[in-house]
Design an enzyme around this catalytic site. Sequence first.
Site, mmCIF file in Angstrom:
data_model
loop_
_atom_site.group_PDB
_atom_site.id
_atom_site.type_symbol
_atom_site.label_atom_id
_atom_site.label_comp_id
_atom_site.label_asym_id
_atom_site.label_seq_id
_atom_site.Cartn_x
_atom_site.Cartn_y
_atom_site.Cartn_z
ATOM 1 N N ARG A 154 6.670 29.355 2.971
ATOM 2 C CA ARG A 154 7.939 29.033 3.613
ATOM 3 C C ARG A 154 7.652 28.153 4.822
ATOM 4 N NH1 ARG A 154 9.726 30.330 -0.448
ATOM 5 N NH2 ARG A 154 11.344 31.870 -0.976
ATOM 6 N N HIS B 8 8.904 20.731 -1.770
ATOM 7 C CA HIS B 8 9.170 22.100 -2.246
ATOM 8 C C HIS B 8 9.178 22.166 -3.779
ATOM 9 C CE1 HIS B 8 11.062 26.120 -0.849
ATOM 10 N NE2 HIS B 8 10.383 26.297 -1.974
ATOM 11 N N GLU C 190 15.352 22.181 4.865
ATOM 12 C CA GLU C 190 15.205 21.434 3.622
ATOM 13 C C GLU C 190 16.572 20.993 3.101
ATOM 14 O OE1 GLU C 190 11.129 23.669 2.119
ATOM 15 O OE2 GLU C 190 13.045 24.271 1.273
ATOM 16 N N TRP D 34 6.412 25.347 -7.058
ATOM 17 C CA TRP D 34 6.856 26.344 -8.029
ATOM 18 C C TRP D 34 7.384 25.728 -9.324
ATOM 19 C CZ3 TRP D 34 12.135 26.538 -9.497
ATOM 20 C CH2 TRP D 34 12.953 25.630 -8.814
ATOM 21 N N ASP E 276 4.222 21.940 1.346
ATOM 22 C CA ASP E 276 5.243 21.827 0.308
ATOM 23 C C ASP E 276 6.592 22.366 0.776
ATOM 24 O OD1 ASP E 276 6.023 21.296 -2.522
ATOM 25 O OD2 ASP E 276 6.277 23.476 -2.588
#
Length: 325
Positions: A241, A292, A270, A295, A265
């Site tokens: 985070r 981000h 955001e 994942w 990342d």
Amino acid sequence: MSLPTSATPTVVFLDRATIPTQIELPELDLEHKRIDYDFTSPEQVVERLQGVQIAITNKVILDRERLSQLPELKLIAVSATGFNNIDIDYCADNGIAVTNVQGYATQSVPEHVIAMIFALKRNLFAYHNDIAAGEWQRNKQFCFFTHPIGDVAGSTLAIVGSGALGQATATLAKAVGMKVLFAERKGAPSCRDGFVPFEECLQQADVISLHCPLNEQTLNLIGERELAMMKSSSLLINTGRGGLVDEAALVNALKQGIIAGAGVDVFTQEPADSSNPLLANMSLPNLLLTPHVAWGSDSSIQNLANILMDNITAFIKGEKQNRIV
């Protein structure tokens, strides 16, 4: 904290665009009505959830003010692992169940972490920029060495966060020859078996990788003081985070050579904009930024979608699955 068996629930996905269009959301096994919105602004939340029993959200904030205006809401299904955008205390006090999705990205996130480590250890980004700037042509040799190139094998990785993602990252890191340490919680009065005190990890590690949740205890977990404890040759990787790292302190550490590099990342806000210290300094050769997406392999997102809808089916059937409250 369940629906009447005769009810036909309405399911509203507030930010469907957070899941790529090529990923299919499985249909629920039970009769229902589903409405998808690509994006939902804070001002649209209450209107779109009026009379709705089940809400799906990734990043849309459902706080006390909004939830108090939604008396029919029975389930918030978070289409992610993190749920700090939900007022969990309000939900617990008012009979709103909350589920999240765990363990879906145990291949995607570790691969992203290891990719960032290799890119930074070998200074791939810096060499790419040097070629673009004409350094190779000016050097007039078959190769040139403007940046150090480090080996990943044999280096020490300290992982902060021992959940599914931390464990999967450890497995992949060991496979490429890294020694792995798991950091004890910062400020913990004692150290659990198999863990290393937090500050010792900072001092010993060649790479620090963050995989812990963001909460009051972990906000700015890595700041000026912690960066100063790290080796000047070390790397910081954050796919957890954004708020885990003091971004201004990190930029200063990179500029001053306090640490060798960072792969990021996730950001405090955001999407990040030019006011973010990281974006304002993204030309630094030892800073690697991604939006981000650690994942986000297709297989991981499909796993997420499957688990998300299974959570909703379980709730409708009166079963508990991946429940936060």
